[in-house]
Design a protein around this motif. Structure first.
Motif, PDB file in Angstrom:
ATOM      1  N   SER A 112       0.845  -1.200   0.000  1.00 51.75           N
ATOM      2  CA  SER A 112       0.000   0.000   0.000  1.00 51.75           C
ATOM      3  C   SER A 112       0.873   1.240   0.000  1.00 51.75           C
ATOM      4  O   SER A 112       0.467   2.297  -0.489  1.00 51.75           O
ATOM      5  N   SER A 113       2.095   1.127   0.528  1.00 54.66           N
ATOM      6  CA  SER A 113       2.973   2.297   0.607  1.00 54.66           C
ATOM      7  C   SER A 113       3.285   2.874  -0.770  1.00 54.66           C
ATOM      8  O   SER A 113       3.386   4.094  -0.909  1.00 54.66           O
ATOM      9  N   TRP A 139      -1.291   5.766   9.627  1.00 52.95           N
ATOM     10  CA  TRP A 139      -1.145   5.454   8.205  1.00 52.95           C
ATOM     11  C   TRP A 139      -1.581   6.598   7.313  1.00 52.95           C
ATOM     12  O   TRP A 139      -0.998   6.843   6.248  1.00 52.95           O
ATOM     13  N   THR A 189      -5.349   1.228  11.195  1.00 49.81           N
ATOM     14  CA  THR A 189      -4.911  -0.048  11.750  1.00 49.81           C
ATOM     15  C   THR A 189      -4.241   0.091  13.112  1.00 49.81           C
ATOM     16  O   THR A 189      -4.370  -0.771  13.974  1.00 49.81           O
ATOM     17  N   ASP A 209      -7.687   4.163   1.166  1.00 48.93           N
ATOM     18  CA  ASP A 209      -6.817   3.067   1.581  1.00 48.93           C
ATOM     19  C   ASP A 209      -7.640   2.172   2.502  1.00 48.93           C
ATOM     20  O   ASP A 209      -7.935   2.534   3.632  1.00 48.93           O
ATOM     21  N   HIS A 230      -3.637  -3.622   0.512  1.00 45.70           N
ATOM     22  CA  HIS A 230      -2.703  -4.741   0.392  1.00 45.70           C
ATOM     23  C   HIS A 230      -3.391  -5.993   0.913  1.00 45.70           C
ATOM     24  O   HIS A 230      -4.368  -5.928   1.656  1.00 45.70           O
ATOM     25  N   LYS A 233      -3.816  -8.559   5.220  1.00 41.78           N
ATOM     26  CA  LYS A 233      -4.641  -8.502   6.426  1.00 41.78           C
ATOM     27  C   LYS A 233      -5.903  -9.344   6.242  1.00 41.78           C
ATOM     28  O   LYS A 233      -6.123 -10.300   6.960  1.00 41.78           O
TER      29      LYS A 233
HETATM   30  N1  PMP Z   1      -2.116   1.503   5.011  1.00 41.73           N
HETATM   31  C1  PMP Z   1      -2.603   0.884   6.093  1.00 41.73           C
HETATM   32  C2  PMP Z   1      -3.989   1.225   6.576  1.00 41.73           C
HETATM   33  C3  PMP Z   1      -1.839  -0.064   6.773  1.00 41.73           C
HETATM   34  O1  PMP Z   1      -2.335  -0.666   7.851  1.00 41.73           O
HETATM   35  C4  PMP Z   1      -0.530  -0.357   6.297  1.00 41.73           C
HETATM   36  C5  PMP Z   1       0.363  -1.382   6.969  1.00 41.73           C
HETATM   37  N2  PMP Z   1      -0.075  -2.032   8.014  1.00 41.73           N
HETATM   38  C6  PMP Z   1      -0.070   0.317   5.161  1.00 41.73           C
HETATM   39  C7  PMP Z   1      -0.886   1.231   4.543  1.00 41.73           C
HETATM   40  C8  PMP Z   1       1.308   0.045   4.604  1.00 41.73           C
HETATM   41  O2  PMP Z   1       1.232  -1.123   3.858  1.00 41.73           O
HETATM   42  P1  PMP Z   1       2.474  -1.839   3.170  1.00 41.73           P
HETATM   43  O3  PMP Z   1       3.308  -2.386   4.267  1.00 41.73           O
HETATM   44  O4  PMP Z   1       1.823  -2.912   2.323  1.00 41.73           O
HETATM   45  O5  PMP Z   1       3.168  -0.846   2.348  1.00 41.73           O
END
Ligand code: PMP
Length: 399
Positions: A112-113, A139, A189, A209, A230, A233
């Motif tokens: 997601s980053s 986040w 989260t 997101d 992503h 979860k």
């Molecule tokens: N968005 C949310 C809401 C998350 O909880 C997280 C990671 N826990 C991320 C983005 C980042 O995700 P990633 O590690 O897949 O880049």
């Protein structure tokens, strides 16, 4: 040829927990034969637990896929088999969400980053345009910071002064005139805050997101310009991020983006431009199929997720004197329950005893500490019942 037998190596702490649990097995009434396995008692915030039948199927597929006789790990991403996997995974996600045909479904890499920067690169209305960000926790703050090198990212609302315990109403947002889109995180989260409804905006698209509540409840996809999440979860292993993009937004993509960072590349190549994470997409497809066959659709799953959350919040009410729940009651998440013990010694006692009982993943995020119980789709009501029972017993004996 010499063969070496690989034995799983237990860390001493894990071995201790398993041994302790086995030692308790005959004495404790809660540890019966029907007790969920350690995998099922994984309340981690991510990567999270996966459904047991999916784990069994993935395990068999690592040895040999029934369809091809080859290990899934050695399957070509150009094979007909993988084309079918991509097709089925997309189809099942579309069916679960009842997503309109105008929404293109992509399987992307970079977590997601990477979306934090790809979104402004692709969807800003020109190089000097602004975009609006709701900052409601860890986040969403990151999404704002990582968008800033790319777009004039404005804060539409910031919950920092209240310690990220509340969420705004949609009418409370301060939106930039002519802003390209509104970005927010549907479920924080770390802090355990969850928006109930999609935004009610003017005609700027909402980009959300949903990494920690994707497919956990019904969502009206047509209310969003883009949703992304992503897998690790609610949907599968780490390595793949699912995106649903309104194709109308693709007209905004500037001509000069590097191909891997251009959503149109992934649309044009059906999520198979370079080598995708075949295994992660395969398992994601298995989970999507499991969600459809097990629950029929998201209504029943949502009802189950609500019951699970209610069971945990209810059990935590017994600890009322000893703990502080992070989220304001009106915005408590059904997915992540963040809290802390007022007394640090009780907190480590709780964690140690929980570990002995086979529960794992209960530590809070490093940014706020405390504890966190994550209740993603694969976490069963039986597992939640076990944890609630443990919490209640802990409360009764320490109260
Ligand atoms: N968005 C949310 C809401 C998350 O909880 C997280 C990671 N826990 C991320 C983005 C980042 O995700 P990633 O590690 O897949 O880049």
């Amino acid at each position: 040829m010499m063969t070496v037998a690989l034995k799983p190596v237990a860390t001493s702490r894990a071995a201790l927990r398993i041994a302790s649990r086995e030692a308790c097995a005959d004495g404790s009434p809660s540890l019966t034969a029907a007790m969920p396995s350690r995998n099922e008692l994984n309340f981690s915030a991510g990567p999270g637990a996966l459904p047991t039948p999916v784990l069994a199927q993935a395990q068999a597929a690592i040895h040999a896929l029934p369809e091809t006789g080859l290990s899934v790990l050695g399957m070509s991403h150009r094979s007909a088999w993988f084309a079918q996997v991509l097709h089925d995974a997309e189809h099942d996600i579309r069916m679960l969400l009842d997503a309109p045909a105008s929404r293109r479904i992509l399987f992307l890499q970079g977590g997601s980053s990477l979306q934090f920067s790809m979104i402004p690169m692709n969807f800003s209305l020109g190089p000097t345009a602004a975009a609006d960000y709701v900052v409601s926790g860890y986040w969403s703050r990151k999404s704002l910071c990582e968008a800033r090198p790319v777009v004039d990212a404005r804060v539409a609302w910031d919950g920092a002064s209240g310690g990220y315990r509340k969420l705004p109403t949609w009418s409370a947002l301060k939106l930039a005139a002519g802003g390209s889109y509104l970005h927010y995180v549907s479920n924080e989260t770390v802090e355990g805050l969850q928006f109930r409804d999609p935004p009610d905006l003017d005609d700027r698209p909402a980009i959300c997101d949903m990494s920690s509540d994707f497919l956990s409840r019904r969502v009206d996809v047509s209310r969003f310009g883009m949703i992304y999440a992503h897998a690790q979860k609610n949907l599968g292993p780490a390595g793949v991020t699912v995106a649903l993009i309104d194709e109308a937004l693709l007209d905004r993509v500037p001509a000069d983006l590097p191909p891997m960072l251009d959503f149109r590349t992934h649309v044009a190549h059906g999520s198979n431009y370079n080598t995708p994470p075949v295994f992660a997409i395969y398992v994601t497809g298995l989970v999507a199929r499991w969600l459809r066959t097990e629950f029929g659709g998201l209504e029943r799953l949502e009802a189950r997720n609500r019951r699970k959350a209610a069971t945990i919040y209810d059990a935590l009410a017994d600890l009322e004197e000893m703990i502080e729940l992070h989220a304001d009651p009106a915005v408590r998440s059904t997915m992540n329950v963040a809290f802390r013990f007022r007394d640090a010694r009780l907190q480590s006692m709780f964690l140690d005893e929980a570990a002995v009982r086979g529960f794992s993943g209960l530590e809070g995020h490093r940014s706020i500490g405390g504890l966190r119980i994550s209740l993603y789709n694969a976490v069963s009501e039986a597992a939640v019942g076990e944890l609630a029972g443990f919490i209640k017993t802990f409360a009764a004996t320490r109260g």
